[in-house]
Enzyme design. Structure first.
Site, mmCIF file in Angstrom:
data_model
loop_
_atom_site.group_PDB
_atom_site.id
_atom_site.type_symbol
_atom_site.label_atom_id
_atom_site.label_comp_id
_atom_site.label_asym_id
_atom_site.label_seq_id
_atom_site.Cartn_x
_atom_site.Cartn_y
_atom_site.Cartn_z
ATOM 1 N N LYS A 1 118.026 34.950 71.645
ATOM 2 C CA LYS A 1 118.107 36.178 70.833
ATOM 3 C C LYS A 1 117.618 37.379 71.634
ATOM 4 C CE LYS A 1 114.908 38.019 67.328
ATOM 5 N NZ LYS A 1 113.925 38.522 68.272
ATOM 6 N N ASN A 2 116.497 37.191 72.350
ATOM 7 C CA ASN A 2 115.895 38.344 73.018
ATOM 8 C C ASN A 2 116.567 38.707 74.336
ATOM 9 O OD1 ASN A 2 114.249 38.583 70.867
ATOM 10 N ND2 ASN A 2 112.443 37.675 71.837
ATOM 11 N N ARG B 273 114.659 46.313 66.337
ATOM 12 C CA ARG B 273 114.049 47.190 67.337
ATOM 13 C C ARG B 273 115.048 47.541 68.439
ATOM 14 N NH1 ARG B 273 109.121 48.083 66.913
ATOM 15 N NH2 ARG B 273 108.784 48.527 69.113
ATOM 16 N N CYS C 175 109.614 42.597 63.486
ATOM 17 C CA CYS C 175 108.564 41.883 62.765
ATOM 18 C C CYS C 175 107.275 42.680 62.694
ATOM 19 C CB CYS C 175 108.300 40.552 63.466
ATOM 20 S SG CYS C 175 109.661 39.413 63.255
ATOM 21 N N ASP D 190 105.387 34.273 71.391
ATOM 22 C CA ASP D 190 106.318 33.746 70.380
ATOM 23 C C ASP D 190 106.219 32.234 70.218
ATOM 24 O OD1 ASP D 190 107.991 36.347 69.968
ATOM 25 O OD2 ASP D 190 107.829 36.065 72.113
ATOM 26 N N VAL E 174 98.908 39.463 73.330
ATOM 27 C CA VAL E 174 100.091 40.334 73.428
ATOM 28 C C VAL E 174 100.220 41.224 72.191
ATOM 29 C CG1 VAL E 174 102.600 40.419 73.748
ATOM 30 C CG2 VAL E 174 101.241 38.695 74.947
#
Ligand code: EPU
Length: 437
Positions: free
Chosen positions: A23-24, A96, A120, A310, A332
């Site tokens: 996804k990222n 984002r 999120c 994550d 983070v």
């Protein structure tokens, strides 16, 4: 379809599922297609809601996005045009990604409009590094009540930038802007996550000149023209770790087709230390609980090559099943332990602290953020009615419900669709007893 999943927990996950592109990474590669003069082809694209959001944004700007087969996108930017800010505003709060459209849109159209950003709720998530970097390239940033308007009246010029923290998004912002800026850009303290390496690979295919030094310095020589690309996205290592933790927490055994070792080295070390077992094969990785007790650990999240933030949330659920006291220091995001409240309701023993526990002090130490957690286990989890707080926290709630005895109701699972492809089908394939409520 309802937004609630009823989970009859207490049985191990067993079976094989296929993972797809990260996804990222996929969302950023889609944005990169805007920089090309010719169409791009992106393969191994997951069917997740974030891909739909970026598709919508690109289409608003005149990019034609066509899905071919099950997992390929054709992105044609030849008719790029200025979108109406009211239309872009309709996407406000959903993702984002809009902030990353700035560089490509400034190059293509000379202006960009960014609505209020979503994503999120795991910390403040400011965009100061993004805006400061764009200013250094020569962009003019106007903050309006509805969002941010960015223009480049004198064009964009290569520059020197040093990030205060190796931010993934800000590094991508600099890459996507610098590749077509005039002259050389030097980025210090850059993020070097595998998803960024894959974005650099895409940009290089398009014609960019980018070098990455060993000391987090990236150098980009701007070029006049970029072409489209053809690329197979790297696998989603967050999805992989999430299912691996689900297998561990439920004492199961799963084969994750497409999972790869190099991007998951740090996770694999931790998985082994906790007592989980894995077997790396050519076509994926098998993860399983070997029986007996799991072991507690001391862990700190960090930027790559550290343990990803994550991965933290799904792992914490597995740690509730380990014997002894585990310490997890989140460095983070300042606010990524909100999901532990539901785990406590389900019988887990987890305390969160403001102090930096178990490692070096981080930038959140001495501030009012509960960013360290102490997990005592093993705890017998029981069923509960819970509401998904964010994407990764939500999947972690799902893992807890799967590991718990009894029937849980998990509300708000639409959030999980943002980043976990067909997770309902995958749960069924792994033998989980779940139904839409
Ligand atoms: N930060 C700033 N100012 C900025 C940008 C970032 O202070 O202008 C801070 C953030 O507040 C945070 C830290 O820097 O404390 C790191 O943020 P980063 O920019 O690296 O994160 P991001 O690019 O917004 C991406 C992923 C996240 C993932 C992080 C870290 C996407 C769309 N999101 O976010 O993924 O956690 O990198 O790896 O790529 C998720 O998938 O669930 C997720 C949250």
């Amino acid at each position: 379809m309802t937004d609630t999943l009823i989970v009859h927990g207490g049985s191990p996950l067993h079976g094989r599922i296929r993972l797809r592109g990260a996804k990222n990474f996929v969302s950023k590669a889609m944005v990169a297609s805007l920089l090309g003069e010719t169409p791009s082809r992106l393969r191994n694209v997951p069917q997740i809601r974030d891909v739909g959001v970026v598709t919508g944004l690109l289409e608003l700007h005149g990019v034609s996005v066509t899905t071919v087969g099950d997992d390929t996108l054709l992105l044609d930017p030849t008719e790029v045009e200025t979108a109406h800010s009211a239309d872009i505003d309709a996407h406000a709060g959903t993702s984002r990604i809009p902030i990353l459209l700035c560089g490509p849109l400034l190059h293509r159209l000379g202006e960009a409009f960014i609505p209020d950003l979503g994503g999120c709720k795991i910390g403040d998530r400011p965009i100061n590094y993004h805006l400061e970097s764009l200013r250094r390239f020569g962009a003019v940033v106007d903050k309006l009540p509805s969002g941010i308007r960015i223009t480049a009246p004198k064009g964009l010029k290569g520059t020197k930038i040093e990030l205060e923290f190796p931010s993934v998004g800000a590094t991508e912002q600099v890459l996507l802007t610098a590749v077509r800026a005039e002259g050389v850009t030097e980025l210090k303290n850059a993020a070097i996550e595998p998803e960024i390496a894959d974005l650099i690979a895409v940009l290089q295919k398009m014609g960019a000149i980018i070098s990455v030094d060993t000391d987090r310095v990236i150098r980009i020589e701007g070029v006049d023209r970029l072409e489209g690309y053809d690329h197979y996205a790297l696998t989603d290592r967050i999805e992989a770790a999430s299912w691996a933790c689900a297998a561990l927490a439920t004492r199961g055994d799963v084969f994750l087709e497409g999972a790869t070792q190099p991007e998951m080295m740090t996770f694999l070390n931790v998985f082994r230390k906790v007592g989980g077992q894995f077997d790396v094969r050519d076509d994926g990785v098998r993860f399983w609980h070997p029986g007996g007790d799991l072991r507690s650990i001391v862990l700190e999240t960090d930027v790559h090559p550290g343990f990803m933030t994550d991965w933290q949330q799904p792992l914490v659920v597995a740690l509730t099943q380990a014997s002894g006291i585990s310490i997890v220091h989140e460095t983070v995001y300042e606010n990524r332990f909100g999901f532990t409240e539901a785990l406590r309701e389900m019988g887990a023993t987890i305390q969160v602290y403001r102090e930096c526990l178990g490692g070096a002090s981080c930038r959140f130490g001495q501030r009012n953020f509960q960013h360290s957690a102490v997990v005592s286990g093993p705890s017998k989890l029981h069923s509960a009615e819970i509401t998904v707080p964010d994407l990764r926290g939500g999947f972690s709630h799902l893992i807890a419900a799967l590991a718990a005895e009894g029937t849980s109701k998990v509300h708000g699972i639409g959030l999980i669709d943002r980043g976990y492809e067909r997770f309902g089908e995958k749960l069924a394939a792994l033998g989980a007893m779940v139904e839409r409520g």
